[in-house]
Design a protein around this motif. Structure first.
Motif, PDB file in Angstrom:
ATOM      1  N   THR A  96       4.509  12.360  59.485  1.00 57.31           N
ATOM      2  CA  THR A  96       4.257  13.480  58.526  1.00 57.31           C
ATOM      3  C   THR A  96       3.063  13.486  57.695  1.00 57.31           C
ATOM      4  O   THR A  96       2.434  14.568  57.549  1.00 57.31           O
ATOM      5  N   LYS A  97       3.011  12.186  57.167  1.00 56.34           N
ATOM      6  CA  LYS A  97       1.784  12.198  56.385  1.00 56.34           C
ATOM      7  C   LYS A  97       0.651  12.478  56.935  1.00 56.34           C
ATOM      8  O   LYS A  97      -0.392  12.963  56.619  1.00 56.34           O
ATOM      9  N   SER A  98       0.379  11.939  58.364  1.00 61.62           N
ATOM     10  CA  SER A  98      -0.675  12.462  59.156  1.00 61.62           C
ATOM     11  C   SER A  98      -0.803  13.934  59.317  1.00 61.62           C
ATOM     12  O   SER A  98      -2.065  14.248  59.144  1.00 61.62           O
ATOM     13  N   ALA A  99       0.003  14.629  59.520  1.00 62.11           N
ATOM     14  CA  ALA A  99      -0.018  16.000  59.606  1.00 62.11           C
ATOM     15  C   ALA A  99      -0.458  16.544  58.425  1.00 62.11           C
ATOM     16  O   ALA A  99      -1.189  17.404  58.322  1.00 62.11           O
ATOM     17  N   ASN A 100       0.046  16.127  57.268  1.00 61.69           N
ATOM     18  CA  ASN A 100      -0.320  16.505  55.878  1.00 61.69           C
ATOM     19  C   ASN A 100      -1.987  16.213  55.539  1.00 61.69           C
ATOM     20  O   ASN A 100      -2.557  16.925  54.999  1.00 61.69           O
ATOM     21  N   ASP A 101      -2.283  15.017  55.877  1.00 63.93           N
ATOM     22  CA  ASP A 101      -3.810  14.700  55.937  1.00 63.93           C
ATOM     23  C   ASP A 101      -4.456  15.549  56.710  1.00 63.93           C
ATOM     24  O   ASP A 101      -5.735  15.564  56.273  1.00 63.93           O
ATOM     25  N   LEU A 102      -4.013  15.829  57.762  1.00 66.32           N
ATOM     26  CA  LEU A 102      -4.823  16.940  58.828  1.00 66.32           C
ATOM     27  C   LEU A 102      -4.952  18.080  58.104  1.00 66.32           C
ATOM     28  O   LEU A 102      -6.294  18.628  58.151  1.00 66.32           O
ATOM     29  N   ALA A 103      -3.733  18.462  57.639  1.00 65.99           N
ATOM     30  CA  ALA A 103      -4.055  19.999  56.807  1.00 65.99           C
ATOM     31  C   ALA A 103      -5.016  19.757  55.601  1.00 65.99           C
ATOM     32  O   ALA A 103      -5.879  20.651  55.499  1.00 65.99           O
ATOM     33  N   ALA A 104      -5.099  18.664  54.974  1.00 63.91           N
ATOM     34  CA  ALA A 104      -6.149  18.412  53.745  1.00 63.91           C
ATOM     35  C   ALA A 104      -7.486  18.411  54.525  1.00 63.91           C
ATOM     36  O   ALA A 104      -8.581  18.644  53.824  1.00 63.91           O
ATOM     37  N   THR A 105      -7.736  17.897  55.742  1.00 63.61           N
ATOM     38  CA  THR A 105      -9.065  17.919  56.292  1.00 63.61           C
ATOM     39  C   THR A 105      -9.363  19.299  56.758  1.00 63.61           C
ATOM     40  O   THR A 105     -10.550  19.650  56.401  1.00 63.61           O
ATOM     41  N   ALA A 106      -8.420  19.998  56.912  1.00 64.71           N
ATOM     42  CA  ALA A 106      -8.905  21.535  57.340  1.00 64.71           C
ATOM     43  C   ALA A 106      -9.249  22.101  55.784  1.00 64.71           C
ATOM     44  O   ALA A 106     -10.223  22.860  55.707  1.00 64.71           O
ATOM     45  N   GLN A 107      -8.549  21.697  54.843  1.00 61.39           N
ATOM     46  CA  GLN A 107      -9.263  22.313  53.252  1.00 61.39           C
ATOM     47  C   GLN A 107     -10.339  21.896  52.988  1.00 61.39           C
ATOM     48  O   GLN A 107     -11.221  22.459  52.471  1.00 61.39           O
ATOM     49  N   ALA A 108     -10.724  20.367  53.174  1.00 60.25           N
ATOM     50  CA  ALA A 108     -12.200  19.997  53.011  1.00 60.25           C
ATOM     51  C   ALA A 108     -13.212  20.778  53.803  1.00 60.25           C
ATOM     52  O   ALA A 108     -14.230  20.874  53.455  1.00 60.25           O
TER      53      ALA A 108
END
Length: 149
Positions: A96-108
């Motif tokens: 779940t954290k990996s998916a959230n961090d991937l979404a944060a990558t999209a934000q970056a």
């Protein structure tokens, strides 16, 4: 892809991932990955686009590993509801954290895209940092799942 091909694929996915938490963990990662590529489409500078798409492709290469982790977790602790199995809860948390961090990558990437439109210098460091966190999350999930066997 035809109707019957999609139906067969959906049945195989249901069989492999179930309908519970492992299916949702996988789907969450897929949605975050889709978001990364949606944000990429707005980058107008070809050099910047090529640099970012390379990182995005590295993240996309993680999808088969995430799918396999979810399949293996479904085999170890089957789930067809929203209850997270206690013995694999840390694996679920890491996925779940990996998916959230991937979404944060999209934000970056979106932030860098906006800065590039404003004429600011491109800085890939935040994107590389976020991408590394995603990779670390998946490695952590794989290690925890392997320790359960």
């Amino acid at each position: 892809m035809g109707f019957f091909s999609r139906l067969r694929e959906q049945r195989a996915t249901n069989r492999d991932l179930g309908q519970g938490v492992w299916r949702r963990a996988h789907d969450r990662f897929v949605r975050s990955l889709d978001r990364v590529f949606q944000v990429l489409e707005g980058i107008e500078d070809n050099d910047l686009y090529n640099e970012v798409v390379t990182r995005a492709n590295e993240l996309a290469d993680l999808l088969p590993q995430v799918r396999q982790l979810c399949i293996d977790a479904q085999r170890v602790t089957p789930s067809d509801d929203e209850h997270i199995p206690q013995s694999t809860s840390k694996v679920h948390r890491a996925l779940t954290k990996s998916a959230n961090d991937l979404a944060a990558t999209a934000q970056a990437i979106a932030m860098m895209r906006m800065q590039a439109k404003g004429g600011a210098e491109n800085n890939m460091q935040p994107i590389e940092h976020r991408a590394q966190i995603v990779k670390d999350d998946i490695s952590h999930a794989a290690k925890m799942l392997a320790d359960l066997r």
